[in-house]
Enzyme design. Structure first.
Site, PDB file in Angstrom:
ATOM      1  N   LYS A 152       7.130  -0.356   6.928  1.00  0.00           N
ATOM      2  CA  LYS A 152       5.951  -0.531   6.070  1.00  0.00           C
ATOM      3  C   LYS A 152       5.755   0.718   5.217  1.00  0.00           C
ATOM      4  O   LYS A 152       5.590   1.819   5.745  1.00  0.00           O
ATOM      5  CB  LYS A 152       4.714  -0.811   6.921  1.00  0.00           C
ATOM      6  CG  LYS A 152       3.493  -1.191   6.084  1.00  0.00           C
ATOM      7  CD  LYS A 152       2.360  -1.686   6.975  1.00  0.00           C
ATOM      8  CE  LYS A 152       1.188  -2.195   6.149  1.00  0.00           C
ATOM      9  NZ  LYS A 152       0.110  -2.722   7.012  1.00  0.00           N
TER      10      LYS A 152
ATOM     11  N   SER B 258      -1.673  -6.134   9.918  1.00  0.00           N
ATOM     12  CA  SER B 258      -2.115  -5.272  11.008  1.00  0.00           C
ATOM     13  C   SER B 258      -3.427  -4.580  10.660  1.00  0.00           C
ATOM     14  O   SER B 258      -3.648  -4.134   9.538  1.00  0.00           O
ATOM     15  CB  SER B 258      -1.035  -4.222  11.277  1.00  0.00           C
ATOM     16  OG  SER B 258      -1.470  -3.307  12.264  1.00  0.00           O
TER      17      SER B 258
ATOM     18  N   LYS C 251      -2.596  -5.161  15.856  1.00  0.00           N
ATOM     19  CA  LYS C 251      -3.211  -3.870  15.550  1.00  0.00           C
ATOM     20  C   LYS C 251      -2.234  -2.716  15.760  1.00  0.00           C
ATOM     21  O   LYS C 251      -1.488  -2.700  16.734  1.00  0.00           O
ATOM     22  CB  LYS C 251      -4.438  -3.677  16.436  1.00  0.00           C
ATOM     23  CG  LYS C 251      -5.271  -2.480  16.042  1.00  0.00           C
ATOM     24  CD  LYS C 251      -6.660  -2.576  16.622  1.00  0.00           C
ATOM     25  CE  LYS C 251      -7.484  -1.351  16.296  1.00  0.00           C
ATOM     26  NZ  LYS C 251      -7.482  -0.998  14.878  1.00  0.00           N
TER      27      LYS C 251
ATOM     28  N   CYS D 271       0.454   5.214   6.826  1.00  0.00           N
ATOM     29  CA  CYS D 271      -0.996   5.205   7.032  1.00  0.00           C
ATOM     30  C   CYS D 271      -1.642   6.418   6.374  1.00  0.00           C
ATOM     31  O   CYS D 271      -1.325   7.552   6.742  1.00  0.00           O
ATOM     32  CB  CYS D 271      -1.326   5.189   8.521  1.00  0.00           C
ATOM     33  SG  CYS D 271      -3.099   5.034   8.815  1.00  0.00           S
TER      34      CYS D 271
ATOM     35  N   ILE E  15       2.407  -3.387   0.104  1.00  0.00           N
ATOM     36  CA  ILE E  15       2.077  -1.977   0.240  1.00  0.00           C
ATOM     37  C   ILE E  15       1.012  -1.806   1.328  1.00  0.00           C
ATOM     38  O   ILE E  15       0.279  -2.749   1.642  1.00  0.00           O
ATOM     39  CB  ILE E  15       1.544  -1.406  -1.098  1.00  0.00           C
ATOM     40  CG1 ILE E  15       0.307  -2.164  -1.548  1.00  0.00           C
ATOM     41  CG2 ILE E  15       2.612  -1.416  -2.166  1.00  0.00           C
ATOM     42  CD1 ILE E  15      -0.401  -1.606  -2.784  1.00  0.00           C
TER      43      ILE E  15
ATOM     44  N   GLY F 160      -1.183  -6.764  -0.090  1.00  0.00           N
ATOM     45  CA  GLY F 160      -2.092  -6.066  -0.987  1.00  0.00           C
ATOM     46  C   GLY F 160      -2.932  -6.997  -1.829  1.00  0.00           C
ATOM     47  O   GLY F 160      -2.465  -7.539  -2.830  1.00  0.00           O
TER      48      GLY F 160
ATOM     49  N   GLY G 224      -4.680  -9.055   4.331  1.00  0.00           N
ATOM     50  CA  GLY G 224      -5.437  -8.030   5.042  1.00  0.00           C
ATOM     51  C   GLY G 224      -6.932  -8.151   4.881  1.00  0.00           C
ATOM     52  O   GLY G 224      -7.610  -8.831   5.645  1.00  0.00           O
TER      53      GLY G 224
END
Length: 303
Positions: free
Chosen positions: A166, A21, A45, A131, A192, A244, A266
């Site tokens: 998450k 995301s 997203k 986040c 992570i 990660g 990511g």
């Protein structure tokens, strides 16, 4: 059944590679470059109840073997995601997709999850309690086992689809938080999220990011992510998604040996928009090199 097939909460994936995301938009942006149906799935997203403009700029800073971001969950809000983004996505992606959801209160998490649970194309709900780039929400739920469990319980009462939690690496005991989420009913754990970091501009003597701090991602965090995936997958019985610093097929295999049932890619997507496609294409040859017949057989093989 193919060599690359894996299962995530009872749903079969053609391969374990999932764009993370915040790095893949709502999919159709990348569909202009290649057929994104080659992906296992992807996590769209991060979506909140109300629209968010995000943090002030600059939001991105370069780091050593990685990057810092402080985007701040910019998104059009769940109503527009349902009415505009998902119909557009459906034209180019024909598999179940992961809905990534953030909130600033229990009520917001519950509302947004319930809204996206109704969507036919959504296969899983990835609830982001991790986040680091927003104030007063997100990570504040993910740094305490009791708070994390509270989010899981509240969301599970209103949804039918699998709930992936998450987690943040910015904690001292990732295992206790993961176990609290599992005990509260989480169907899977993803980890992570980014690690807190910052840069300072030597000319201005001020932080590079307007938000001062941001989330570090990229190859620099891979060893930390791998260690946490290893620890958590040994401690819980639900599937773990490893995230990660993954940028190669070798990284995917290493994460799966650590205990991941699937992986999310990511920052590599930002460096190379074809990264996930390239990883999937190179997996069979790398598997041959290391004597791996199927990916399912190696999950947790390093334990």
């Amino acid at each position: 059944m193919g060599r690359l097939n894996v299962e995530l909460c009872g749903i079969e994936l053609a391969n374990p590679v999932i764009p993370a995301s915040g790095t893949f938009g709502y999919g159709y942006e990348y569909a202009a470059l290649y057929d994104i149906n080659c992906l296992g799935t992807f996590s769209f997203k991060g979506t909140t109840k109300e629209p968010r403009f995000g943090n002030p700029t600059p939001r991105i800073a370069e780091g050593y073997s990685g990057m810092l971001n402080a985007v701040g969950l910019q998104n059009p809000g769940v109503a527009k995601v349902k009415s505009e983004e998902l119909p557009r996505l459906k034209q180019c992606f024909h598999k179940p997709v992961i809905a990534n959801i953030s909130g600033f209160s229990l009520d917001e998490y519950v509302y947004t999850c319930a809204q996206l649970d109704e969507e036919e194309q959504v296969g899983w709900l990835e609830v982001n309690i991790s986040c680091p780039n927003v104030h007063g929400g997100g990570m504040s739920f993910g740094t305490d086992p009791a708070c994390a469990a509270e989010v899981v319980k509240a969301v599970k009462t209103v949804v039918k689809k699998p709930v992936i939690i998450k987690l943040s690496p910015n904690v001292t005991d990732i295992v206790s938080i993961a176990k609290a989420c599992e005990d509260a009913g989480a169907d899977a754990i993803s980890l992570i999220n980014t690690m807190m970091g910052m840069r300072i501009d030597l000319k201005t003597r001020k932080p590079v990011l307007a938000n001062t701090t941001g989330g570090l991602s990229g190859p620099a965090v891979f060893p930390v992510a791998l260690r946490m995936v290893y620890q958590v997958s040994k401690a819980v019985s639900v599937p773990v998604i490893g995230i990660g610093g993954i940028s190669t097929a070798e990284n995917v295999i290493e994460m799966m040996l650590a205990g991941a049932s699937a992986v999310e890619v990511g920052a590599a997507n930002i460096v190379n928009p074809y990264a996930c496609r390239d990883i999937i294409q190179s997996l069979p040859a790398v598997m041959d090199r290391y004597g791996i017949n199927t990916l399912k057989e190696i999950i947790g093989g390093a334990h």
